[in-house]
Structures are given as C-alpha cells and as structure tokens.
Design a protein around this motif. Structure first.
Motif, short mmCIF file in Angstrom:
data_model
loop_
_atom_site.label_atom_id
_atom_site.label_comp_id
_atom_site.label_asym_id
_atom_site.label_seq_id
_atom_site.Cartn_x
_atom_site.Cartn_y
_atom_site.Cartn_z
N LEU A 131 0.79 -1.24 0.00
CA LEU A 131 0.00 0.00 0.00
C LEU A 131 0.82 1.28 0.00
N THR A 132 2.12 1.20 0.29
CA THR A 132 2.94 2.41 0.32
C THR A 132 4.29 2.14 -0.35
N PRO A 133 4.93 3.19 -0.83
CA PRO A 133 6.26 3.01 -1.40
C PRO A 133 7.34 2.84 -0.33
N ILE A 134 7.00 3.07 0.95
CA ILE A 134 8.02 2.96 1.99
C ILE A 134 7.98 1.61 2.70
N GLY A 146 9.18 4.87 -12.25
CA GLY A 146 7.86 4.54 -12.77
C GLY A 146 6.94 5.75 -12.84
N GLY A 147 7.36 6.86 -12.26
CA GLY A 147 6.53 8.06 -12.25
C GLY A 147 5.30 7.91 -11.35
N TYR A 148 5.42 7.06 -10.34
CA TYR A 148 4.29 6.81 -9.45
C TYR A 148 4.19 7.89 -8.37
N ARG A 149 3.00 8.02 -7.84
CA ARG A 149 2.77 8.87 -6.67
C ARG A 149 2.44 7.95 -5.50
N PHE A 150 2.47 8.51 -4.31
CA PHE A 150 2.22 7.73 -3.10
C PHE A 150 0.88 7.00 -3.19
N GLY A 151 -0.16 7.69 -3.65
CA GLY A 151 -1.50 7.10 -3.72
C GLY A 151 -1.67 6.03 -4.78
N ASP A 152 -0.75 5.96 -5.73
CA ASP A 152 -0.86 4.95 -6.79
C ASP A 152 -0.73 3.53 -6.26
N LEU A 158 -4.35 -2.48 -2.66
CA LEU A 158 -5.52 -2.82 -1.85
C LEU A 158 -6.25 -4.05 -2.39
N PRO A 159 -6.56 -4.11 -3.69
CA PRO A 159 -7.18 -5.34 -4.18
C PRO A 159 -6.31 -6.58 -3.97
N LEU A 160 -5.00 -6.42 -4.12
CA LEU A 160 -4.09 -7.54 -3.92
C LEU A 160 -4.11 -8.00 -2.46
#
Length: 178
Positions: A131-134, A146-152, A158-160
C-alpha cells in the motif's frame, strides 16, 4: 542441496572456503550486508521483548478481544493478517514480524487455539507491503522511475491485499488447523 548439511552450515562453509581461496574478499562480504536492516532488527527485538515483559501484548490482546466481543478465531486470524499488513506498510517487514509475533501468540493463547496459524498469519501479513512506497525497498525503487505517486500504490495494492486475506485465511486453517 542434497541434504548432507543444514543450509546454514553449508552456506557458512562455502563463504569461508571462498574467502580462504581469495575468490571473495572480506570487504565484499562486509559491503554486501544490508546494515540498515540489521540495525532495525536489533532495535525492534527489544521493543518486542519490552511489549511482552511490560504486559503490553496482554493489554493489546485484551483490547482486541474485548472490542471484538465473541468472534470466531478465524475472524481474529484475518484481523491479525490485516493489522500485520498495515504495519508492514510503514515499517520493515522483519520488524513487523518481531512486533506482531508475541501479540499473535498471546491472542491464540487467550482464544485457546494453536499459535501456529497465527504465526503463519504474521509471516504472510508481514510479507505484504503493497500500500505504500516505503513498506519495502522494491516499492521505493520503482517510485521515481515509474513516475508513481504515493497514492498509486493503493490502486493495485488494496485489491491484492484483499485477495491475499481471502485466500490465505482458509489455506492457513487448512494446513495449520486451530
């Protein structure tokens, strides 16, 4: 691989032999150790011990069980996985396991069931930091490129995690009965 020696003994022997024949330097071995994880675990082990010694685990378990009322052990098992997953999203997975293991064992004892399924739930939950990049270094590594944001991370994470909870609880109960 063939079962002559335990894996830990064989690995240590191979590392020793490779160092003696100067195939790998001691400096390379030292540099390959992930020291932040070692320090984090060294810091979290006393936290886990302190939770147990001071009665913190009992307090947390009593709060969970009194808040849950008269719920079934499989439902408490699912809660253990979910709480462990949540902790694993913000602290290292090994540290999460160190903190959650005594809590889950105490929960199992209070419920009068085997501790093995609860420890397995901790192992699975601690390995699911989606759920988080950290939560895990791999998540952090792909954040920038990947150009991701925290919320991505929530979009797939969550589904996983829901799928993992839905599948793992019955499988844990099948292979490690209460």
């Amino acid at each position: 691989a063939v079962g002559i020696l335990p894996a830990a003994v064989a690995l240590t022997a191979v590392a020793f032999v490779l160092t003696v024949i100067d195939y790998i330097s001691v400096r390379d071995i030292y540099d390959s150790i992930d020291w932040p994880v070692i320090v984090l675990l060294a810091a979290m082990l006393p936290v886990g011990d302190a939770l147990q010694a001071t009665g913190g685990t009992e307090l947390l378990v009593d709060a969970v069980l009194s808040g849950a009322g008269n719920v079934s052990a499989p439902l408490v098992l699912a809660v253990v996985i979910i709480v462990t997953m949540t902790l694993s999203d913000v602290i290292n997975n090994a540290a999460t396991a160190v903190v959650m293991a005594p809590i889950s064992v105490t929960l199992a004892a209070q419920l009068g069931v085997a501790a093995d399924p609860f420890l397995m739930a901790v192992a699975i939950g601690a390995s699911c930091a989606f759920l988080t990049p950290i939560g895990h270094q791999c998540n952090t590594l792909v954040l920038g490129p990947g150009g991701y944001r925290f919320g991505d991370y929530w979009k797939m994470g969550l589904p996983l995690e829901i799928i993992i909870v839905v599948i793992s609880v019955p499988l844990i109960l099948r292979f490690w009965p209460l």
